[in-house]
Design a protein around this motif. Sequence first.
Motif, short mmCIF file in Angstrom:
data_model
loop_
_atom_site.label_atom_id
_atom_site.label_comp_id
_atom_site.label_asym_id
_atom_site.label_seq_id
_atom_site.Cartn_x
_atom_site.Cartn_y
_atom_site.Cartn_z
N MET A 63 7.13 -11.41 13.62
CA MET A 63 5.98 -12.46 13.26
C MET A 63 6.66 -13.61 12.64
O MET A 63 7.38 -13.26 11.50
CB MET A 63 4.88 -11.94 12.70
CG MET A 63 4.25 -10.57 13.64
SD MET A 63 2.80 -9.88 12.88
CE MET A 63 3.82 -9.10 11.43
N GLU A 69 -0.06 -14.84 6.78
CA GLU A 69 0.23 -14.04 5.57
C GLU A 69 0.32 -14.92 4.18
O GLU A 69 0.69 -14.41 3.30
CB GLU A 69 1.71 -13.44 5.66
CG GLU A 69 1.63 -12.27 6.67
CD GLU A 69 2.82 -11.27 6.70
OE1 GLU A 69 2.76 -10.73 5.54
OE2 GLU A 69 3.75 -11.23 7.63
N TYR A 269 -1.13 -4.77 12.70
CA TYR A 269 -1.02 -6.17 13.29
C TYR A 269 -0.44 -5.54 14.74
O TYR A 269 0.20 -4.54 14.71
CB TYR A 269 -0.28 -7.01 12.70
CG TYR A 269 1.34 -6.49 12.15
CD1 TYR A 269 2.30 -6.09 12.98
CD2 TYR A 269 1.28 -6.25 10.96
CE1 TYR A 269 3.48 -5.71 12.60
CE2 TYR A 269 2.53 -5.92 10.37
CZ TYR A 269 3.50 -5.54 11.00
OH TYR A 269 4.74 -5.07 10.63
N ALA A 282 1.75 -2.00 10.31
CA ALA A 282 2.95 -1.24 9.66
C ALA A 282 2.32 -0.79 8.56
O ALA A 282 1.71 -1.25 7.72
CB ALA A 282 4.38 -2.30 9.27
N ARG A 325 11.63 -2.78 4.19
CA ARG A 325 11.58 -4.29 3.61
C ARG A 325 12.27 -4.40 2.20
O ARG A 325 12.18 -3.34 1.59
CB ARG A 325 10.20 -4.73 3.56
CG ARG A 325 9.37 -4.47 4.85
CD ARG A 325 7.85 -4.59 4.25
NE ARG A 325 6.86 -4.57 5.28
CZ ARG A 325 6.19 -3.24 5.47
NH1 ARG A 325 6.56 -2.30 4.67
NH2 ARG A 325 5.31 -3.07 6.63
N ARG A 352 8.40 -9.18 3.15
CA ARG A 352 7.81 -9.24 4.41
C ARG A 352 8.16 -10.29 5.48
O ARG A 352 7.72 -10.34 6.71
CB ARG A 352 6.16 -9.23 4.37
CG ARG A 352 5.58 -8.11 3.64
CD ARG A 352 4.33 -8.27 3.44
NE ARG A 352 3.43 -8.22 4.52
CZ ARG A 352 2.91 -7.09 5.07
NH1 ARG A 352 3.03 -6.04 4.28
NH2 ARG A 352 2.19 -6.78 6.35
N1 GLY Z 1 5.50 -8.93 8.13
C1 GLY Z 1 5.00 -7.80 8.35
C2 GLY Z 1 5.50 -6.55 7.51
O1 GLY Z 1 6.33 -6.58 6.81
O2 GLY Z 1 5.03 -5.59 7.84
#
Ligand code: GLY
Length: 393
Positions: A63, A69, A269, A282, A325, A352
Motif C-alpha cells: 500500500m 496512514e 486492510y 495485518a 516491519r 509501516r
Molecule cells: N503498512 C501496513 C502495515 O505495516 O501493516
Amino acid sequence: MSESLSSHVSSSSTKSARPHVAIVGAGVMGLSIGWRLAAAGCAVDIFEQGTSGLGASHAAAGMLAACAEAEPGEDGLLVLNRESQRLWPSFAAELEAASGMAVDLRTEGTIVLALNADDGARLRHLLALQQAFGLPVEWLNGAEVRRREPHLTSKLAGAVSCPEDHQVDNRKVAAALKIAALAAGARLHEDAPVERVEVSDGRARAVIVKGERHGADLVVLAAGAWSRGVDITPAAPLPVRPIKGQMLSVAMDPAAPILNHVIWAPGTYLVPRRDGRLIVGATVEERGFNTDLTAGGQLALLTHAWRALPTIEELPILEQWVGFRPGSRDDAPILGPSAEVDGLIFATGHHRNGILLLPVTADAISRLILEGETADVIAPFTAGRFARRAAAE
Ligand code: GLY
C-alpha cells in the motif's frame, strides 16, 4: 554528511572514480540502491543473509498509503511519504523498463471505512487531520461507498476516500529490482549474512561475512528489521526492532473481483491484486522475531475482514504468513550517513511504510553517494537525531 564521505564522493565525480559500495540487505531498499549505483558505474556488492527479497519486501501489502496512514505529530514524515508517493509512477515505469516485467501499480485509490457511529466519529477526526495537512481526501456516504464497491457491507457509517493512495505488487517489485540490479552490473551474494562492518580509524572499510572480509569504499546498511544485528562498533547499534505482522490472502475470481480499491476497515486492510489475490493484513505485535501464525491473530484478521466484506466467507484461503516491519524508536526511517563512522550510510527503519518510501530512499541514498548531497527531504531522518534527543533530555 560526514567529512570523509563528502571528500570521497566529491573526488569520485567521474565514472572511473566511482566508489565500490557494499550493501547489507537485498530487500527492496538494498536492491534499489544497488540498481541505481551500479547503473551509475559503481562497483556494487549486495549481501543478503538468506534469499533476496524474501523479508518485509515479500511480506508487505504494497500500500502506498501516505494519506490513509497520516498520524498526528508526524508532519515531517508525511512530507517524506508524500514525496515518495509522487515519485512512484515514474519509478515504476523506469523499473518496468529496466527489468522487462510489470509491477502492477494500481491507481484505483484507497477507501477508509467506518462501520458504526463510533468508527464514524473516529474517522471524522482522521478526516479533520488529513484536511489540516492539506491532503486530497473526501468524505463519502454509505451509498456512495457501495456504488464504488458493491460487495462491501451495507452497515456503513461513511468513509474517507484517499484517491492518491495507490498500491503496487511488492513481490513483483522485489523480483523486478533483482533483475534490474543484476542487469546494471551489481553482484548479489545470497546466503551471505554480514556479521560486522569493519571500522578502522573511524571509517567503514569492509563487511565481514562468515569470517571472510569484503573490502569496500562505502557500506550501506539496508537490512530492515535485522539491521540492529549487524555489529557496527564503535557506532551504537541502530534503534531498530522487528514489529511482527501476520497476514493472509484469499483467492478472488480475477475476471470478477469482489474488490478493486484498497480498503481500510476497523482492525484490518484489504488489498486486491490484479491476479485475483486479496491480501488481508495485518496484526501489529511486539514479539521479536517470533514466526508463529496464531489462531487469535488469524481469527482477528478474518473477523474484521468479514465484517467489512461479508462475501469473503466463501473464498478459499491461499496463503498465511508473518513479516517483520523494521520499527525505529520514533517510527520514522533512518536515512543518511552515520554520525559516528565515516563511509557508513543507513537506509533502514521504514516501519509501516517500506514500499511507499522505496523511490525516495533509492533516489536520496544514491544521490548522497554519487553527488555528496543530502536531499532536504531526508535531512530530518539521520541516525544522529536519536543522540541529539538523548543529549537534550
Ligand atoms: N503498512 C501496513 C502495515 O505495516 O501493516
